[in-house]
Motif scaffolding. Sequence first.
Motif, PDB file in Angstrom:
ATOM      1  N   PRO A 329       7.495   1.992  -8.218  1.00  0.00           N
ATOM      2  CA  PRO A 329       7.544   0.536  -8.014  1.00  0.00           C
ATOM      3  C   PRO A 329       8.196   0.222  -6.670  1.00  0.00           C
ATOM      4  CG  PRO A 329       9.242   1.226  -9.561  1.00  0.00           C
ATOM      5  CD  PRO A 329       8.420   2.447  -9.280  1.00  0.00           C
ATOM      6  N   ILE A 330       7.800  -0.890  -6.076  1.00  0.00           N
ATOM      7  CA  ILE A 330       8.313  -1.259  -4.761  1.00  0.00           C
ATOM      8  C   ILE A 330       9.073  -2.578  -4.847  1.00  0.00           C
ATOM      9  CG2 ILE A 330       6.417  -0.048  -3.617  1.00  0.00           C
ATOM     10  CD1 ILE A 330       5.202  -2.837  -3.015  1.00  0.00           C
ATOM     11  N   LYS A 332       9.953  -6.426  -4.446  1.00  0.00           N
ATOM     12  CA  LYS A 332       9.017  -7.537  -4.616  1.00  0.00           C
ATOM     13  C   LYS A 332       8.823  -8.385  -3.367  1.00  0.00           C
ATOM     14  CE  LYS A 332       9.803  -7.827  -9.599  1.00  0.00           C
ATOM     15  NZ  LYS A 332      10.234  -8.669 -10.744  1.00  0.00           N
ATOM     16  N   ARG A 333       9.519  -8.075  -2.306  1.00  0.00           N
ATOM     17  CA  ARG A 333       9.415  -8.877  -1.092  1.00  0.00           C
ATOM     18  C   ARG A 333       8.139  -8.596  -0.304  1.00  0.00           C
ATOM     19  NH1 ARG A 333      15.149  -7.934   1.731  1.00  0.00           N
ATOM     20  NH2 ARG A 333      14.042  -8.930   3.459  1.00  0.00           N
ATOM     21  N   MET A 334       7.401  -7.543  -0.673  1.00  0.00           N
ATOM     22  CA  MET A 334       6.173  -7.174   0.021  1.00  0.00           C
ATOM     23  C   MET A 334       5.082  -6.852  -0.984  1.00  0.00           C
ATOM     24  SD  MET A 334       7.219  -4.612   3.144  1.00  0.00           S
ATOM     25  CE  MET A 334       7.911  -5.194   4.670  1.00  0.00           C
ATOM     26  N   THR A 335       3.812  -6.986  -0.558  1.00  0.00           N
ATOM     27  CA  THR A 335       2.722  -6.422  -1.335  1.00  0.00           C
ATOM     28  C   THR A 335       2.728  -4.916  -1.125  1.00  0.00           C
ATOM     29  OG1 THR A 335       1.070  -6.519   0.427  1.00  0.00           O
ATOM     30  CG2 THR A 335       1.363  -8.509  -0.932  1.00  0.00           C
ATOM     31  N   CYS A 336       2.012  -4.215  -1.991  1.00  0.00           N
ATOM     32  CA  CYS A 336       1.984  -2.761  -1.834  1.00  0.00           C
ATOM     33  C   CYS A 336       1.289  -2.343  -0.544  1.00  0.00           C
ATOM     34  CB  CYS A 336       1.341  -2.100  -3.050  1.00  0.00           C
ATOM     35  SG  CYS A 336      -0.364  -2.562  -3.390  1.00  0.00           S
ATOM     36  N   GLU A 337       0.288  -3.105  -0.097  1.00  0.00           N
ATOM     37  CA  GLU A 337      -0.363  -2.821   1.180  1.00  0.00           C
ATOM     38  C   GLU A 337       0.617  -2.986   2.339  1.00  0.00           C
ATOM     39  OE1 GLU A 337      -3.157  -1.645   2.180  1.00  0.00           O
ATOM     40  OE2 GLU A 337      -4.729  -1.992   0.675  1.00  0.00           O
ATOM     41  N   MET A 342       4.183  -0.589   6.387  1.00  0.00           N
ATOM     42  CA  MET A 342       5.513  -0.535   6.982  1.00  0.00           C
ATOM     43  C   MET A 342       6.048   0.893   7.001  1.00  0.00           C
ATOM     44  SD  MET A 342       8.920  -0.132   6.007  1.00  0.00           S
ATOM     45  CE  MET A 342       8.954  -0.599   4.279  1.00  0.00           C
ATOM     46  N   LEU A 343       5.838   1.647   5.891  1.00  0.00           N
ATOM     47  CA  LEU A 343       6.322   3.028   5.831  1.00  0.00           C
ATOM     48  C   LEU A 343       5.684   3.889   6.916  1.00  0.00           C
ATOM     49  CD1 LEU A 343       6.334   3.712   1.969  1.00  0.00           C
ATOM     50  CD2 LEU A 343       8.319   3.323   3.443  1.00  0.00           C
ATOM     51  N   ILE A 387      13.449   1.261   0.361  1.00  0.00           N
ATOM     52  CA  ILE A 387      13.682   0.496  -0.869  1.00  0.00           C
ATOM     53  C   ILE A 387      15.046  -0.191  -0.816  1.00  0.00           C
ATOM     54  CG2 ILE A 387      14.120   0.721  -3.349  1.00  0.00           C
ATOM     55  CD1 ILE A 387      11.913   2.910  -3.371  1.00  0.00           C
ATOM     56  N   GLN A 388      16.068   0.535  -0.390  1.00  0.00           N
ATOM     57  CA  GLN A 388      17.409  -0.042  -0.326  1.00  0.00           C
ATOM     58  C   GLN A 388      17.486  -1.194   0.675  1.00  0.00           C
ATOM     59  OE1 GLN A 388      19.569   3.838   0.145  1.00  0.00           O
ATOM     60  NE2 GLN A 388      20.920   2.923  -1.390  1.00  0.00           N
ATOM     61  N   THR A 389      16.736  -1.078   1.738  1.00  0.00           N
ATOM     62  CA  THR A 389      16.740  -2.137   2.751  1.00  0.00           C
ATOM     63  C   THR A 389      16.108  -3.415   2.234  1.00  0.00           C
ATOM     64  OG1 THR A 389      16.621  -0.492   4.527  1.00  0.00           O
ATOM     65  CG2 THR A 389      15.981  -2.752   5.086  1.00  0.00           C
ATOM     66  N   LEU A 390      15.080  -3.287   1.379  1.00  0.00           N
ATOM     67  CA  LEU A 390      14.283  -4.442   0.957  1.00  0.00           C
ATOM     68  C   LEU A 390      14.587  -4.945  -0.444  1.00  0.00           C
ATOM     69  CD1 LEU A 390      10.852  -3.228   2.360  1.00  0.00           C
ATOM     70  CD2 LEU A 390      12.191  -5.155   3.227  1.00  0.00           C
ATOM     71  N   ARG A 391      15.376  -4.228  -1.201  1.00  0.00           N
ATOM     72  CA  ARG A 391      15.588  -4.599  -2.610  1.00  0.00           C
ATOM     73  C   ARG A 391      16.352  -5.918  -2.727  1.00  0.00           C
ATOM     74  NH1 ARG A 391      18.784   0.303  -5.085  1.00  0.00           N
ATOM     75  NH2 ARG A 391      18.230  -0.820  -6.992  1.00  0.00           N
TER      76      ARG A 391
END
Length: 391
Positions: A329-330, A332-337, A342-343, A387-391
């Motif tokens: 799971p990613i 929620k601030r971004m879509t999976c695309e 970004m990665l 993940i930690q940056t965007l969570r």
Amino acid sequence: MFKSTKIEYLPPNVFRRLEERKNKARQDGKYVIDCGTANPSGAPPAEVVRTLQKAVEVTENSHYAPSHGTREFREAIANWYRVRFDVEIDSESEVHTLLGSKEGLFNISLAYLGHRDVALIPDPSFPTYHDGAYMAGADIYRLPLRKENGYLPDLDSIPQFILKRSRILFLNYPHNPTGAMAPPEFIKEAIAFAKEHKMIICYDNAFSELTFDGKIAPSFLEYAGAKDVGIELFTFSKAFNMSGWRLAFAVGNRHLIGSLIECHAEAHTGMFPAIQLAGITALKDVWPTGFLAEQRKDYQRKRDYALHKFAQINWPVDKPAGAIYLWVPIPKRMTCEEFAEMLTKKYGLLVAPGIGFGDTGEGFIRMSMTCKYDDFERAVDYLCEAIQTLR
């Protein structure tokens, strides 16, 4: 330039987009860690390679081969099913050699679906299930797979008006992309369901040899009545690190196998005999050795490292029982695309957006564990940082 309407409206292929993203990153000078395309980094078994090298030098192996495979290869497949699964297969009528399992997963829809027929397709799942049914002109009914249901489709939830037109059910365990395994009770239920509603089952068993924690994946055909309603497909790509060899097979119901052979014969000739000889070596000589055990050990080591790192940042990722993926799971601030792109841009890390496997894949990425171990460690560390940056 003109395109057919089917091609025009075919959903974008997730793996083609990954190749384009990888090529762009490399052109930009990035070192790319490929956890997207599931291309094993390990070498094929040395015995298999030697068999191919010798066979290529034999002139007769450059001739056309039978559409459904050489007799020797089909007999080796039948013998492997007897030894591995205790399943009897008639090598003459119940085996078909495939140019990769993708061919069979696509062609089964061409063989059995038409306009207004319905294909029952798990969501998320390997995209070829959908693409073959779409190109056959069928309607698609998605069966959501969710954690709370053990990533099993709820067959009882399918409306009657859909069931009346349903002709095929696709199943795949160990599952791509979640790594879930199906309990015997569900497989028995699915067989009874297919018989009741007069449909067939296409069982994708690509990862039967890649399971973890001592688990053993069965064959669909082990279950009573399975051969009455279905076929099973196996590929050498992942288990034997032979993804570029395009070697696979289908086994099961003789009528379904016959239809696959007819579809194959219209578009292809037989598999290069030298590769079939290499396949015999894989099943007969390599499978009984420790090669597959080492494969499982390597993938489980990667899985365990990743789960440990995710636990350290308190990020919930399900523990796969088999296959070669992590379904992550990613934030929620971004879509999976957006997250996947970004990665790649920031870290040179390639992962597959979950939406490429169906609508329920939004909010996830599929992380393949096929790269080298050192690269995989770095990939997991990059992912945890993101993940930690965007969570």
